[in-house]
Design an enzyme around this catalytic site. Structure first.
Site, PDB file in Angstrom:
ATOM      1  N   ILE A 101       0.849  -1.183   0.000  1.00  0.00           N
ATOM      2  CA  ILE A 101       0.000   0.000   0.000  1.00  0.00           C
ATOM      3  C   ILE A 101       0.890   1.240   0.000  1.00  0.00           C
ATOM      4  O   ILE A 101       1.903   1.277   0.693  1.00  0.00           O
ATOM      5  CB  ILE A 101      -0.964   0.014   1.216  1.00  0.00           C
ATOM      6  CG1 ILE A 101      -2.015   1.100   1.062  1.00  0.00           C
ATOM      7  CG2 ILE A 101      -0.235   0.145   2.524  1.00  0.00           C
ATOM      8  CD1 ILE A 101      -3.080   0.779   0.040  1.00  0.00           C
ATOM      9  N   LYS A 102       0.554   2.192  -0.822  1.00  0.00           N
ATOM     10  CA  LYS A 102       1.252   3.481  -0.828  1.00  0.00           C
ATOM     11  C   LYS A 102       0.364   4.469  -0.080  1.00  0.00           C
ATOM     12  O   LYS A 102      -0.741   4.777  -0.512  1.00  0.00           O
ATOM     13  CB  LYS A 102       1.483   3.954  -2.266  1.00  0.00           C
ATOM     14  CG  LYS A 102       2.155   5.296  -2.381  1.00  0.00           C
ATOM     15  CD  LYS A 102       2.213   5.718  -3.845  1.00  0.00           C
ATOM     16  CE  LYS A 102       2.691   7.154  -3.989  1.00  0.00           C
ATOM     17  NZ  LYS A 102       2.423   7.665  -5.335  1.00  0.00           N
TER      18      LYS A 102
END
Lengths: 136, 65
Positions: A101-102
């Site tokens: 996840i960014k």
């Protein structure tokens, strides 16, 4: 596309990458060039965003344009708060995008500047089985 | 029946989540669904009954980042 381990291998979590080129998907003139671009550049990681469905959108889901061997890096750019970022992260994982996840929390909708304090907050409230978080 | 679909008050005639998605013209293959902020897996859509006032979010992956 294959991932060969070298002395210069980059790891996110326990996943190796030979390319350090991360690809965004916000500015492609056509989604048909995403796959050839990834092949030509060697990029092994590509970002996508999660949004409410637009019933008038004519294009297919962007995931259908991304080769299976390229790792998906969903971002939380739709989030206005840390809690929304955590929610998006969970949805992305459940939707089959893996554990990456960014993290982005954006409250400035004019210039899309990140809320740095908000962006740093989510990991403290990640579920116990944490995702590999990657604030960039 | 009234539900809140992606933030908008919406009238639907369908009873199940899957039928509502089709009724409203969305592509079931490409959307992700939440009902009352709970993610509903695609395999459960047909068994998921919608009720008056439910909040439904339909999401999909788009370009960005």
């Amino acid at each position: 596309m294959s991932t060969k381990e070298t002395d210069d291998t980059l790891y996110f979590g326990d996943v190796p990458f030979t390319s350090r080129l991360l690809t965004g998907t916000g500015k492609f003139a056509s989604r048909d060039i995403i796959a050839p671009m990834l092949e030509a550049s060697g990029s092994e990681l590509i970002t996508v965003a999660l949004r409410r469905v637009d019933p008038n959108a004519k294009e297919k889901d962007i995931l259908q344009y991304i080769p299976k061997l390229v790792r998906i890096l969903p971002n939380t750019s739709g989030a206005r708060t840390a809690e929304e970022a955590v929610r998006i992260a969970r949805i992305a994982r459940e939707a089959g995008c893996g554990d990456f996840i960014k993290i982005e929390v954006i409250t400035d909708m004019k210039y899309l500047l990140p809320d740095n304090a908000g962006t740093l907050k989510p990991p403290r409230s990640w579920p116990r089985k944490a995702l590999s978080s990657c604030p960039i | 029946m009234h539900i809140i679909l992606n933030g908008e008050q919406t009238v639907i005639s369908s009873q199940s989540l899957h039928a509502m998605i089709v009724e409203k013209g969305f592509d079931p293959d490409t959307v992700i669904a939440e009902v009352n902020f709970q993610l509903i897996k695609k395999n459960d859509w047909e068994q998921t009954t919608l009720n008056e006032g439910d909040t439904v979010e339909l999401l999909s992956f788009v370009g960005g980042g």
